[in-house]
Design an enzyme around this catalytic site. Sequence first.
Site, PDB file in Angstrom:
ATOM      1  N   HIS A  44       5.067  58.641  22.631  1.00 23.27           N
ATOM      2  CA  HIS A  44       6.305  58.236  23.014  1.00 23.27           C
ATOM      3  C   HIS A  44       7.139  59.373  23.695  1.00 23.27           C
ATOM      4  CE1 HIS A  44       4.883  54.606  21.453  1.00 23.27           C
ATOM      5  NE2 HIS A  44       5.532  54.574  20.205  1.00 23.27           N
TER       6      HIS A  44
ATOM      7  N   HIS B 158      -1.309  52.441  25.182  1.00 25.87           N
ATOM      8  CA  HIS B 158      -0.796  52.129  23.933  1.00 25.87           C
ATOM      9  C   HIS B 158      -0.216  50.644  23.748  1.00 25.87           C
ATOM     10  CE1 HIS B 158       1.536  53.869  20.204  1.00 25.87           C
ATOM     11  NE2 HIS B 158       2.240  52.528  20.636  1.00 25.87           N
TER      12      HIS B 158
ATOM     13  N   ASP C 221       3.469  50.491  25.601  1.00 23.91           N
ATOM     14  CA  ASP C 221       3.861  49.902  24.161  1.00 23.91           C
ATOM     15  C   ASP C 221       4.186  48.466  24.343  1.00 23.91           C
ATOM     16  OD1 ASP C 221       4.911  50.629  21.622  1.00 23.91           O
ATOM     17  OD2 ASP C 221       6.771  50.516  22.514  1.00 23.91           O
TER      18      ASP C 221
ATOM     19  N   ARG D  53      -3.570  56.783  13.347  1.00 21.20           N
ATOM     20  CA  ARG D  53      -2.216  56.893  13.530  1.00 21.20           C
ATOM     21  C   ARG D  53      -1.496  57.447  12.278  1.00 21.20           C
ATOM     22  NH1 ARG D  53       2.697  53.208  15.891  1.00 21.20           N
ATOM     23  NH2 ARG D  53       3.547  54.492  17.307  1.00 21.20           N
TER      24      ARG D  53
ATOM     25  N   HIS E  60       0.210  47.004  21.297  1.00 21.30           N
ATOM     26  CA  HIS E  60      -0.106  46.525  19.937  1.00 21.30           C
ATOM     27  C   HIS E  60      -0.534  44.787  20.007  1.00 21.30           C
ATOM     28  CE1 HIS E  60       1.739  49.844  18.322  1.00 21.30           C
ATOM     29  NE2 HIS E  60       2.557  49.721  19.179  1.00 21.30           N
TER      30      HIS E  60
END
Length: 301
Positions: free
Chosen positions: A172, A26, A242, A117, A28
């Site tokens: 999460h 995970h 994350d 997602r 970005h």
Amino acid sequence: MTQQAAHPAEPGAVPIDVPAGACDCHMHLFDPAVPFVPGAVLRPGEANAGQYLRLMRRLGIGRNVLVQPSSYGRDHRVLLAGLRRLGDSARGIAVIDPLTPADELLELRDHGVVGVRFNLVQAGAPTADMLEPVARLIQPFGWHIQLHAHSGDLIGLADRLLALPVPVVIDHFARLHADVASTGHAERVEATVARLLASRRVWLKLSAPYIAAPGSPPQAALGGFVRRLADASLDQLVWGTDWPHVTAPDAPDDAALMQLLAHWFSPGERQRVLVENPARLYRFPAPLTAPAPGASLPVPL
């Protein structure tokens, strides 16, 4: 809310042995040249593939999963560019709706997208009523649905998730302590997650502990939860950074986040969570050889 990407200036070394082929499931990317969708809640600064590749080198990670952030809606320009840059060691998670045309789905697939997602926490498409039609749309591709939802909503959606014709990945730590509505709420969340994982069609992503346990030490707040799930459903757990941590109140050190795995798992269990489980879920080939911390990157920065 405008936030800058969080990058610790002098990050520490990883204090655990990282197995070859370890996957960050995970993360970005953000490009200031690509506009955010109107009304985007998160508007972070730049977080590019070169910065992330340096993080991979430091952590000894060989693979990653690039997740489309809500800030870009269904505009996949940053996602596709990132997947091209990161290469075969990367997979992608897109954002679509039931009317997404076939040629767009094929382009996403050809770039390494393996799932879509639903972010039900931040406003914007897709919405929970689209779960079933989107699942039917992606089923022929063998993709899964990744879900970020308030924990109370997750409890309410559990039966629908189990009835979907595709696998589901919960983000999460299922926001275990983030949405406390009443006494015993965390216990209800854990029971729901345990039931979902027991189906062997639902996975839990151990990512962003600052979301799941805001203001609390993650080992104390999440350790028992993780250990109980691992005892019952270890093969349904994956891990993620994350990065670049745009929702974190303070910039965490990714090496310290990775160190939590040493508290929760034995070396053999870490092999499954970091390598074997992601390889099955994201359809990676036989494990790669992880770059040694400090080694030269294969892609010029």
